[in-house]
Design a protein around this motif. Structure first.
Motif, mmCIF file in Angstrom:
data_model
loop_
_atom_site.group_PDB
_atom_site.id
_atom_site.type_symbol
_atom_site.label_atom_id
_atom_site.label_comp_id
_atom_site.label_asym_id
_atom_site.label_seq_id
_atom_site.Cartn_x
_atom_site.Cartn_y
_atom_site.Cartn_z
ATOM 1 N N ILE A 162 0.863 -1.190 0.000
ATOM 2 C CA ILE A 162 0.000 0.000 0.000
ATOM 3 C C ILE A 162 0.894 1.233 0.000
ATOM 4 O O ILE A 162 1.955 1.247 0.636
ATOM 5 N N LEU A 163 0.466 2.282 -0.687
ATOM 6 C CA LEU A 163 1.096 3.593 -0.588
ATOM 7 C C LEU A 163 0.046 4.587 -0.110
ATOM 8 O O LEU A 163 -1.040 4.675 -0.690
ATOM 9 N N VAL A 164 0.376 5.312 0.944
ATOM 10 C CA VAL A 164 -0.528 6.328 1.494
ATOM 11 C C VAL A 164 0.127 7.692 1.325
ATOM 12 O O VAL A 164 1.211 7.933 1.850
ATOM 13 N N GLY A 165 -0.527 8.583 0.585
ATOM 14 C CA GLY A 165 -0.025 9.932 0.379
ATOM 15 C C GLY A 165 -0.600 10.876 1.413
ATOM 16 O O GLY A 165 -1.802 11.181 1.380
ATOM 17 N N CYS A 166 0.246 11.318 2.329
ATOM 18 C CA CYS A 166 -0.193 12.300 3.327
ATOM 19 C C CYS A 166 0.894 13.353 3.458
ATOM 20 O O CYS A 166 1.323 13.685 4.565
ATOM 21 N N ASP A 167 1.329 13.846 2.287
ATOM 22 C CA ASP A 167 2.453 14.776 2.236
ATOM 23 C C ASP A 167 2.019 16.222 2.084
ATOM 24 O O ASP A 167 2.756 17.056 1.567
ATOM 25 N N GLY A 168 0.807 16.531 2.548
ATOM 26 C CA GLY A 168 0.416 17.912 2.752
ATOM 27 C C GLY A 168 -0.145 18.647 1.564
ATOM 28 O O GLY A 168 -0.525 18.073 0.543
ATOM 29 N N LEU A 169 -0.164 19.973 1.731
ATOM 30 C CA LEU A 169 -0.855 20.858 0.806
ATOM 31 C C LEU A 169 -0.318 20.770 -0.610
ATOM 32 O O LEU A 169 -1.082 20.782 -1.577
ATOM 33 N N LYS A 170 0.985 20.699 -0.768
ATOM 34 C CA LYS A 170 1.605 20.638 -2.089
ATOM 35 C C LYS A 170 2.077 19.220 -2.374
ATOM 36 O O LYS A 170 3.185 18.982 -2.844
ATOM 37 N N ALA A 171 1.200 18.257 -2.121
ATOM 38 C CA ALA A 171 1.555 16.846 -2.153
ATOM 39 C C ALA A 171 1.980 16.376 -3.541
ATOM 40 O O ALA A 171 1.245 16.531 -4.516
ATOM 41 N N ALA A 172 3.156 15.754 -3.607
ATOM 42 C CA ALA A 172 3.564 15.069 -4.836
ATOM 43 C C ALA A 172 2.671 13.864 -5.071
ATOM 44 O O ALA A 172 2.348 13.529 -6.214
ATOM 45 N N SER A 173 2.252 13.212 -3.982
ATOM 46 C CA SER A 173 1.420 12.011 -4.116
ATOM 47 C C SER A 173 0.086 12.328 -4.777
ATOM 48 O O SER A 173 -0.450 11.498 -5.521
ATOM 49 N N ARG A 174 -0.464 13.515 -4.525
ATOM 50 C CA ARG A 174 -1.763 13.885 -5.096
ATOM 51 C C ARG A 174 -1.702 13.837 -6.619
ATOM 52 O O ARG A 174 -2.554 13.212 -7.270
ATOM 53 N N GLY A 175 -0.698 14.480 -7.206
ATOM 54 C CA GLY A 175 -0.578 14.481 -8.652
ATOM 55 C C GLY A 175 -0.341 13.101 -9.218
ATOM 56 O O GLY A 175 -0.900 12.732 -10.259
ATOM 57 N N LEU A 176 0.478 12.292 -8.537
ATOM 58 C CA LEU A 176 0.790 10.963 -9.041
ATOM 59 C C LEU A 176 -0.400 10.018 -8.945
ATOM 60 O O LEU A 176 -0.661 9.229 -9.853
ATOM 61 N N VAL A 177 -1.136 10.089 -7.834
ATOM 62 C CA VAL A 177 -2.309 9.215 -7.686
ATOM 63 C C VAL A 177 -3.406 9.623 -8.665
ATOM 64 O O VAL A 177 -4.022 8.777 -9.322
ATOM 65 N N LEU A 178 -3.646 10.927 -8.786
ATOM 66 C CA LEU A 178 -4.651 11.368 -9.753
ATOM 67 C C LEU A 178 -4.214 11.046 -11.173
ATOM 68 O O LEU A 178 -5.037 10.710 -12.038
ATOM 69 N N GLY A 179 -2.922 11.146 -11.427
ATOM 70 C CA GLY A 179 -2.425 10.805 -12.750
ATOM 71 C C GLY A 179 -2.669 9.348 -13.104
ATOM 72 O O GLY A 179 -2.934 9.012 -14.266
ATOM 73 N N LYS A 180 -2.603 8.459 -12.111
ATOM 74 C CA LYS A 180 -2.903 7.046 -12.348
ATOM 75 C C LYS A 180 -4.337 6.859 -12.816
ATOM 76 O O LYS A 180 -4.660 5.922 -13.540
ATOM 77 N N GLY A 181 -5.203 7.795 -12.381
ATOM 78 C CA GLY A 181 -6.601 7.734 -12.786
ATOM 79 C C GLY A 181 -6.906 8.581 -14.006
ATOM 80 O O GLY A 181 -8.071 8.770 -14.358
#
Length: 428
Positions: A162-181
Protein backbone atom coordinates in the motif's frame (compact mmCIF):
# COMPACT_ATOMS: atom_id res chain seq x y z
CA UNK A 1 18.58 1.12 -4.82
CA UNK A 2 15.66 -1.34 -4.82
CA UNK A 3 13.72 -1.98 -1.62
CA UNK A 4 12.54 -5.60 -1.54
CA UNK A 5 8.81 -6.07 -1.65
CA UNK A 6 6.83 -7.14 1.37
CA UNK A 7 3.09 -7.68 1.39
CA UNK A 8 2.85 -6.13 4.87
CA UNK A 9 4.89 -3.03 3.95
CA UNK A 10 3.05 0.29 3.80
CA UNK A 11 4.81 3.22 2.15
CA UNK A 12 3.73 6.40 3.93
CA UNK A 13 4.62 9.59 2.11
CA UNK A 14 5.05 12.55 4.47
CA UNK A 15 6.21 12.93 8.07
CA UNK A 16 3.98 15.83 9.02
CA UNK A 17 1.00 15.28 11.32
CA UNK A 18 -0.83 12.34 9.73
CA UNK A 19 2.07 10.17 8.55
CA UNK A 20 3.69 9.31 11.89
CA UNK A 21 0.35 8.65 13.60
CA UNK A 22 -0.79 6.36 10.79
CA UNK A 23 2.51 4.49 10.88
CA UNK A 24 2.24 3.84 14.62
CA UNK A 25 -1.37 2.66 14.43
CA UNK A 26 -0.64 0.37 11.48
CA UNK A 27 2.42 -1.19 13.13
CA UNK A 28 0.18 -2.15 16.03
CA UNK A 29 -1.96 -4.06 13.52
CA UNK A 30 0.95 -6.07 12.17
CA UNK A 31 2.07 -3.89 9.25
CA UNK A 32 5.60 -2.81 8.39
CA UNK A 33 5.25 0.94 7.81
CA UNK A 34 8.06 3.05 6.34
CA UNK A 35 7.72 6.83 6.44
CA UNK A 36 9.32 8.94 3.69
CA UNK A 37 9.93 12.67 4.05
CA UNK A 38 11.30 14.94 1.32
CA UNK A 39 12.98 17.27 3.83
CA UNK A 40 16.46 16.08 4.74
CA UNK A 41 15.94 16.81 8.41
CA UNK A 42 12.71 17.92 10.02
CA UNK A 43 13.23 21.17 11.88
CA UNK A 44 11.68 24.57 12.46
CA UNK A 45 8.69 24.83 10.12
CA UNK A 46 5.40 26.65 9.88
CA UNK A 47 3.51 28.68 12.41
CA UNK A 48 0.97 27.25 14.84
CA UNK A 49 -2.11 25.10 14.60
CA UNK A 50 -5.21 24.47 16.64
CA UNK A 51 -5.76 21.01 18.09
CA UNK A 52 -9.42 20.33 18.78
CA UNK A 53 -11.03 17.39 20.62
CA UNK A 54 -11.53 15.40 17.41
CA UNK A 55 -7.81 15.54 16.66
CA UNK A 56 -6.61 15.13 20.24
CA UNK A 57 -8.61 11.91 20.56
CA UNK A 58 -6.47 10.38 17.84
CA UNK A 59 -3.22 11.76 19.24
CA UNK A 60 -4.15 10.24 22.61
CA UNK A 61 -4.06 6.79 20.99
CA UNK A 62 -0.28 7.20 20.67
CA UNK A 63 0.18 8.92 24.03
CA UNK A 64 0.75 12.48 22.82
CA UNK A 65 -2.46 14.30 23.78
CA UNK A 66 -1.59 15.01 27.42
CA UNK A 67 2.01 16.19 26.79
CA UNK A 68 0.78 18.61 24.14
CA UNK A 69 -2.10 19.90 26.26
CA UNK A 70 0.24 20.36 29.23
CA UNK A 71 2.71 22.35 27.13
CA UNK A 72 0.18 25.06 26.32
CA UNK A 73 -2.84 26.94 27.70
CA UNK A 74 -6.18 25.34 26.69
CA UNK A 75 -8.67 27.87 25.40
CA UNK A 76 -11.77 28.89 27.34
CA UNK A 77 -13.78 31.13 25.07
CA UNK A 78 -14.44 32.67 21.67
CA UNK A 79 -14.33 36.46 21.45
CA UNK A 80 -14.96 38.67 18.42
CA UNK A 81 -14.35 42.41 18.28
CA UNK A 82 -13.91 45.23 15.77
CA UNK A 83 -10.61 47.02 15.21
CA UNK A 84 -11.93 49.84 17.40
CA UNK A 85 -12.51 47.47 20.31
CA UNK A 86 -16.29 47.14 19.99
CA UNK A 87 -17.46 43.71 21.14
CA UNK A 88 -19.25 41.70 18.45
CA UNK A 89 -19.98 38.58 20.44
CA UNK A 90 -18.49 35.52 22.03
CA UNK A 91 -19.10 32.30 23.87
CA UNK A 92 -17.63 30.22 26.72
CA UNK A 93 -18.12 27.10 24.55
CA UNK A 94 -14.41 26.26 24.49
CA UNK A 95 -14.39 25.90 28.29
CA UNK A 96 -17.01 23.14 27.96
CA UNK A 97 -15.10 20.94 25.51
CA UNK A 98 -13.06 18.88 27.96
CA UNK A 99 -16.09 17.85 30.00
CA UNK A 100 -18.21 17.12 26.91
CA UNK A 101 -15.63 15.41 24.67
CA UNK A 102 -12.76 14.51 27.00
CA UNK A 103 -10.33 16.99 25.47
CA UNK A 104 -9.99 20.80 25.23
CA UNK A 105 -9.04 23.09 22.37
CA UNK A 106 -5.34 23.93 22.45
CA UNK A 107 -3.02 25.94 20.25
CA UNK A 108 0.47 24.52 19.70
CA UNK A 109 3.53 25.35 17.65
CA UNK A 110 3.55 23.26 14.48
CA UNK A 111 7.25 22.53 14.94
CA UNK A 112 6.67 21.28 18.47
CA UNK A 113 3.99 18.87 17.26
CA UNK A 114 6.03 17.66 14.27
CA UNK A 115 9.13 16.96 16.34
CA UNK A 116 7.10 15.23 19.07
CA UNK A 117 5.61 12.95 16.42
CA UNK A 118 9.03 12.25 14.94
CA UNK A 119 10.44 11.34 18.36
CA UNK A 120 7.51 9.05 19.01
CA UNK A 121 7.95 7.40 15.61
CA UNK A 122 11.63 6.68 16.25
CA UNK A 123 11.43 5.76 19.93
CA UNK A 124 12.50 2.28 21.02
CA UNK A 125 8.91 1.23 21.71
CA UNK A 126 7.75 1.98 18.14
CA UNK A 127 11.01 1.70 16.19
CA UNK A 128 9.51 2.71 12.84
CA UNK A 129 11.79 3.47 9.93
CA UNK A 130 11.93 7.10 8.75
CA UNK A 131 13.75 8.03 5.56
CA UNK A 132 14.37 11.75 5.42
CA UNK A 133 15.51 13.42 2.23
CA UNK A 134 13.47 11.06 0.02
CA UNK A 135 11.41 13.07 -2.48
CA UNK A 136 8.66 11.13 -4.25
CA UNK A 137 8.85 11.36 -8.07
CA UNK A 138 6.85 8.39 -9.37
CA UNK A 139 4.44 5.58 -8.54
CA UNK A 140 3.65 2.38 -10.44
CA UNK A 141 2.17 -1.03 -9.74
CA UNK A 142 3.99 -4.23 -10.67
CA UNK A 143 3.79 -8.00 -10.34
CA UNK A 144 0.27 -8.28 -11.69
CA UNK A 145 -0.68 -5.32 -9.51
CA UNK A 146 0.41 -7.21 -6.38
CA UNK A 147 2.76 -4.43 -5.24
CA UNK A 148 3.18 -0.70 -5.54
CA UNK A 149 6.61 0.73 -6.31
CA UNK A 150 7.46 4.29 -5.36
CA UNK A 151 10.33 6.09 -7.10
CA UNK A 152 12.31 8.77 -5.32
CA UNK A 153 14.94 11.26 -6.38
CA UNK A 154 18.43 9.86 -6.82
CA UNK A 155 17.13 6.73 -8.52
CA UNK A 156 15.93 5.19 -5.28
CA UNK A 157 12.83 2.99 -5.09
CA UNK A 158 10.77 1.25 -2.44
CA UNK A 159 7.97 -1.29 -2.79
CA UNK A 160 5.10 -2.36 -0.61
CA UNK A 161 1.51 -3.47 -0.56
CA UNK A 162 0.00 0.00 0.00
CA UNK A 163 1.10 3.59 -0.59
CA UNK A 164 -0.53 6.33 1.49
CA UNK A 165 -0.02 9.93 0.38
CA UNK A 166 -0.19 12.30 3.33
CA UNK A 167 2.45 14.78 2.24
CA UNK A 168 0.42 17.91 2.75
CA UNK A 169 -0.86 20.86 0.81
CA UNK A 170 1.60 20.64 -2.09
CA UNK A 171 1.55 16.85 -2.15
CA UNK A 172 3.56 15.07 -4.84
CA UNK A 173 1.42 12.01 -4.12
CA UNK A 174 -1.76 13.88 -5.10
CA UNK A 175 -0.58 14.48 -8.65
CA UNK A 176 0.79 10.96 -9.04
CA UNK A 177 -2.31 9.22 -7.69
CA UNK A 178 -4.65 11.37 -9.75
CA UNK A 179 -2.42 10.80 -12.75
CA UNK A 180 -2.90 7.05 -12.35
CA UNK A 181 -6.60 7.73 -12.79
CA UNK A 182 -6.06 9.90 -15.86
CA UNK A 183 -6.76 13.19 -14.05
CA UNK A 184 -4.53 16.18 -14.75
CA UNK A 185 -3.49 18.20 -11.73
CA UNK A 186 -2.86 21.91 -12.06
CA UNK A 187 -1.57 24.37 -9.51
CA UNK A 188 -3.78 26.01 -6.93
CA UNK A 189 -5.70 29.18 -7.67
CA UNK A 190 -4.67 32.22 -5.65
CA UNK A 191 -7.59 33.44 -3.52
CA UNK A 192 -6.42 37.05 -3.41
CA UNK A 193 -5.56 36.67 0.28
CA UNK A 194 -2.24 36.35 2.09
CA UNK A 195 -1.60 35.44 5.68
CA UNK A 196 1.21 36.75 7.86
CA UNK A 197 1.75 34.83 11.09
CA UNK A 198 3.86 35.46 14.15
CA UNK A 199 4.78 34.35 17.66
CA UNK A 200 4.87 37.00 20.39
CA UNK A 201 5.05 37.16 24.19
CA UNK A 202 1.49 37.23 25.48
CA UNK A 203 0.71 40.84 26.45
CA UNK A 204 -0.94 41.70 29.80
CA UNK A 205 -4.19 42.55 27.99
CA UNK A 206 -4.49 38.84 27.09
CA UNK A 207 -2.79 37.13 30.03
CA UNK A 208 -5.12 38.86 32.51
CA UNK A 209 -8.28 37.49 30.87
CA UNK A 210 -9.55 33.96 30.13
CA UNK A 211 -7.56 32.40 27.28
CA UNK A 212 -9.55 33.09 24.15
CA UNK A 213 -9.65 32.51 20.44
CA UNK A 214 -9.83 36.21 19.67
CA UNK A 215 -10.89 37.55 16.26
CA UNK A 216 -10.48 41.23 15.42
CA UNK A 217 -12.26 42.53 12.32
CA UNK A 218 -11.17 45.72 10.61
CA UNK A 219 -11.05 47.47 7.23
CA UNK A 220 -9.62 45.09 4.62
CA UNK A 221 -8.03 42.88 7.27
CA UNK A 222 -8.65 40.23 9.88
CA UNK A 223 -6.48 39.41 12.91
CA UNK A 224 -6.71 36.24 15.01
CA UNK A 225 -4.72 35.28 18.09
CA UNK A 226 -4.61 32.50 20.69
CA UNK A 227 -2.22 31.16 23.33
CA UNK A 228 0.35 28.53 22.30
CA UNK A 229 2.33 28.24 25.57
CA UNK A 230 2.28 29.66 29.10
CA UNK A 231 4.31 32.64 27.83
CA UNK A 232 3.53 33.14 24.14
CA UNK A 233 0.66 33.68 21.74
CA UNK A 234 0.35 32.99 18.04
CA UNK A 235 -1.30 35.48 15.72
CA UNK A 236 -2.26 35.60 12.04
CA UNK A 237 -3.14 38.59 9.91
CA UNK A 238 -5.12 37.99 6.71
CA UNK A 239 -4.88 40.69 4.06
CA UNK A 240 -6.01 41.09 0.45
CA UNK A 241 -3.36 41.15 -2.26
CA UNK A 242 -3.49 41.64 -6.01
CA UNK A 243 -0.07 40.00 -6.33
CA UNK A 244 0.04 36.26 -5.65
CA UNK A 245 2.37 35.28 -2.83
CA UNK A 246 4.09 31.89 -2.76
CA UNK A 247 2.00 29.18 -1.18
CA UNK A 248 4.91 27.83 0.83
CA UNK A 249 5.90 29.38 4.14
CA UNK A 250 8.50 32.14 3.98
CA UNK A 251 10.19 32.60 7.33
CA UNK A 252 11.50 36.14 7.69
CA UNK A 253 15.18 36.62 8.50
CA UNK A 254 16.18 39.25 11.07
CA UNK A 255 16.25 42.13 8.56
CA UNK A 256 12.93 41.13 7.01
CA UNK A 257 11.39 40.72 10.47
CA UNK A 258 12.46 44.20 11.54
CA UNK A 259 11.11 45.75 8.33
CA UNK A 260 7.81 43.86 8.55
CA UNK A 261 7.31 44.85 12.20
CA UNK A 262 7.82 48.50 11.26
CA UNK A 263 5.50 48.33 8.25
CA UNK A 264 2.71 46.41 9.99
CA UNK A 265 3.15 48.40 13.19
CA UNK A 266 2.49 51.63 11.34
CA UNK A 267 -0.42 50.19 9.36
CA UNK A 268 -2.19 48.78 12.41
CA UNK A 269 -1.18 51.29 15.06
CA UNK A 270 -4.78 52.52 15.37
CA UNK A 271 -6.23 49.05 15.94
CA UNK A 272 -7.31 48.11 19.44
CA UNK A 273 -5.35 45.93 21.82
CA UNK A 274 -3.80 43.39 21.52
CA UNK A 275 -3.01 43.88 17.82
CA UNK A 276 -0.31 46.60 18.07
CA UNK A 277 1.39 44.93 21.04
CA UNK A 278 1.60 41.53 19.35
CA UNK A 279 3.04 43.00 16.16
CA UNK A 280 5.57 45.14 18.02
CA UNK A 281 6.94 42.25 20.09
CA UNK A 282 6.93 39.55 17.42
CA UNK A 283 9.91 37.21 17.70
CA UNK A 284 9.18 35.18 14.58
CA UNK A 285 7.16 35.95 11.46
CA UNK A 286 6.31 34.20 8.22
CA UNK A 287 4.08 34.87 5.23
CA UNK A 288 2.28 32.74 2.65
CA UNK A 289 -0.44 33.00 0.05
CA UNK A 290 -3.81 31.26 0.40
CA UNK A 291 -4.78 29.07 -2.55
CA UNK A 292 -7.83 27.06 -3.58
CA UNK A 293 -7.76 23.67 -5.30
CA UNK A 294 -10.58 21.79 -7.01
CA UNK A 295 -12.53 19.46 -4.75
CA UNK A 296 -11.80 15.78 -5.31
CA UNK A 297 -14.69 13.38 -5.56
CA UNK A 298 -14.57 10.29 -3.36
CA UNK A 299 -13.51 8.02 -6.22
CA UNK A 300 -10.51 10.29 -6.88
CA UNK A 301 -9.03 9.79 -3.42
CA UNK A 302 -7.47 6.47 -4.45
CA UNK A 303 -6.18 4.50 -7.41
CA UNK A 304 -5.13 0.86 -7.27
CA UNK A 305 -3.00 0.37 -4.16
CA UNK A 306 -2.57 4.09 -3.48
CA UNK A 307 -4.75 6.32 -1.31
CA UNK A 308 -4.63 9.96 -0.23
CA UNK A 309 -5.52 11.54 3.09
CA UNK A 310 -5.22 14.89 4.87
CA UNK A 311 -4.37 17.95 2.80
CA UNK A 312 -3.22 15.67 -0.02
CA UNK A 313 -6.89 14.67 -0.45
CA UNK A 314 -8.77 17.72 0.83
CA UNK A 315 -6.53 20.81 1.07
CA UNK A 316 -8.13 23.56 3.10
CA UNK A 317 -7.57 27.15 4.08
CA UNK A 318 -6.77 27.74 7.78
CA UNK A 319 -9.92 29.70 8.71
CA UNK A 320 -11.71 26.93 10.67
CA UNK A 321 -8.62 25.49 12.33
CA UNK A 322 -9.56 21.97 11.24
CA UNK A 323 -6.77 21.01 8.80
CA UNK A 324 -4.65 18.89 11.14
CA UNK A 325 -7.70 17.60 13.00
CA UNK A 326 -9.33 16.34 9.81
CA UNK A 327 -6.08 14.66 8.77
CA UNK A 328 -6.06 12.86 12.12
CA UNK A 329 -9.68 11.80 11.61
CA UNK A 330 -8.63 10.38 8.22
CA UNK A 331 -5.86 8.42 9.93
CA UNK A 332 -8.22 6.88 12.43
CA UNK A 333 -10.79 5.82 9.83
CA UNK A 334 -8.24 4.37 7.40
CA UNK A 335 -6.37 2.47 10.12
CA UNK A 336 -9.66 1.13 11.46
CA UNK A 337 -10.74 -0.13 8.02
CA UNK A 338 -7.48 -1.87 7.15
CA UNK A 339 -7.44 -5.49 8.39
CA UNK A 340 -5.49 -6.49 11.48
CA UNK A 341 -2.68 -8.60 10.04
CA UNK A 342 -1.65 -9.83 13.47
CA UNK A 343 -4.92 -11.73 13.81
CA UNK A 344 -6.04 -12.19 10.19
CA UNK A 345 -6.31 -15.71 8.85
CA UNK A 346 -6.66 -14.47 5.27
CA UNK A 347 -3.34 -12.63 4.95
CA UNK A 348 -2.12 -11.77 2.31
CA UNK A 349 -5.42 -12.21 0.42
CA UNK A 350 -7.01 -9.56 2.61
CA UNK A 351 -4.68 -7.05 0.94
CA UNK A 352 -5.43 -8.04 -2.63
CA UNK A 353 -6.22 -5.20 -5.03
CA UNK A 354 -9.98 -5.95 -4.99
CA UNK A 355 -9.93 -6.04 -1.16
CA UNK A 356 -8.08 -2.73 -0.98
CA UNK A 357 -10.47 -1.18 -3.49
CA UNK A 358 -13.36 -2.03 -1.16
CA UNK A 359 -11.51 -0.58 1.83
CA UNK A 360 -10.49 2.62 0.03
CA UNK A 361 -13.99 3.06 -1.39
CA UNK A 362 -15.51 2.84 2.09
CA UNK A 363 -12.88 5.19 3.51
CA UNK A 364 -13.39 7.86 0.85
CA UNK A 365 -17.18 7.56 0.97
CA UNK A 366 -17.08 8.12 4.73
CA UNK A 367 -14.64 11.03 4.68
CA UNK A 368 -15.20 12.99 1.47
CA UNK A 369 -18.61 14.53 2.29
CA UNK A 370 -17.48 15.67 5.74
CA UNK A 371 -14.17 17.14 4.64
CA UNK A 372 -15.72 18.80 1.57
CA UNK A 373 -18.26 20.58 3.79
CA UNK A 374 -15.54 21.78 6.17
CA UNK A 375 -13.32 22.99 3.30
CA UNK A 376 -16.25 25.01 1.93
CA UNK A 377 -16.96 26.36 5.41
CA UNK A 378 -13.34 27.46 5.83
CA UNK A 379 -13.40 29.19 2.45
CA UNK A 380 -16.63 31.01 3.31
CA UNK A 381 -15.21 32.06 6.68
CA UNK A 382 -12.17 33.57 4.99
CA UNK A 383 -14.29 35.45 2.47
CA UNK A 384 -16.44 36.88 5.27
CA UNK A 385 -13.51 37.93 7.41
CA UNK A 386 -11.78 40.20 4.90
CA UNK A 387 -13.92 42.79 3.11
CA UNK A 388 -12.58 45.53 0.87
CA UNK A 389 -15.68 47.55 0.03
CA UNK A 390 -15.13 50.42 2.44
CA UNK A 391 -16.83 51.48 5.67
CA UNK A 392 -20.32 50.32 4.68
CA UNK A 393 -19.08 46.86 3.72
CA UNK A 394 -17.24 46.59 7.04
CA UNK A 395 -20.33 47.69 8.96
CA UNK A 396 -22.40 45.04 7.19
CA UNK A 397 -19.79 42.36 7.89
CA UNK A 398 -19.62 43.33 11.54
CA UNK A 399 -23.38 43.19 11.84
CA UNK A 400 -23.43 39.72 10.31
CA UNK A 401 -20.85 38.55 12.85
CA UNK A 402 -22.87 40.08 15.70
CA UNK A 403 -26.14 38.59 14.42
CA UNK A 404 -24.52 35.18 14.16
CA UNK A 405 -23.67 35.19 17.84
CA UNK A 406 -27.13 36.46 18.81
CA UNK A 407 -28.85 33.77 16.75
CA UNK A 408 -27.10 30.88 18.54
CA UNK A 409 -28.12 29.86 22.04
CA UNK A 410 -26.05 27.40 24.05
CA UNK A 411 -28.05 24.39 22.87
CA UNK A 412 -27.62 25.18 19.18
CA UNK A 413 -23.90 25.91 19.64
CA UNK A 414 -23.40 22.57 21.38
CA UNK A 415 -25.27 20.77 18.62
CA UNK A 416 -22.96 22.34 16.05
CA UNK A 417 -19.96 21.48 18.19
CA UNK A 418 -21.09 17.85 18.42
CA UNK A 419 -21.05 17.65 14.65
CA UNK A 420 -17.38 18.63 14.56
CA UNK A 421 -15.81 17.55 17.83
CA UNK A 422 -17.84 14.37 18.43
CA UNK A 423 -15.88 12.61 15.68
CA UNK A 424 -14.16 10.32 14.90
CA UNK A 425 -15.28 8.21 17.87
CA UNK A 426 -16.97 8.70 21.22
CA UNK A 427 -14.93 8.82 24.40
CA UNK A 428 -16.06 7.31 27.69
Amino acid sequence: MQQSSSSSTVLIIGCGVAGPVLAILLKRKGYNPIVFEKVKELGDAGASLMLMPNGLKVLDLIGLADPLINSTIPLAEFRDQTSTGEALGGSPLLSMLRERYGYPAAGVKRTELNLALKRRLLCEEEGIELREGWRLVGVEERGGNDEVVASFDGGRTASGSILVGCDGLKAASRGLVLGKGGVEVGGGEFTGLTQTSGFSPTPPSLSSSPPALLNTYGPSAHFITYRISPTHSSWALTLPSTTPSPESWHLYNSDELAAAKTELGEKFSSWCSPVPELIATTERMLKFGLFDRPELQAEQWFAGRCVLLGDAAHPTSPHLGQGANQALEDVWHLSALLPDLASSSSFPECLSTPALTQIFTAFAAKRQPRTAALVKGARAQGERRVVTGGAEACRKRDEEVRSGWMADDEKSMLEKADGVFGEPFLVG
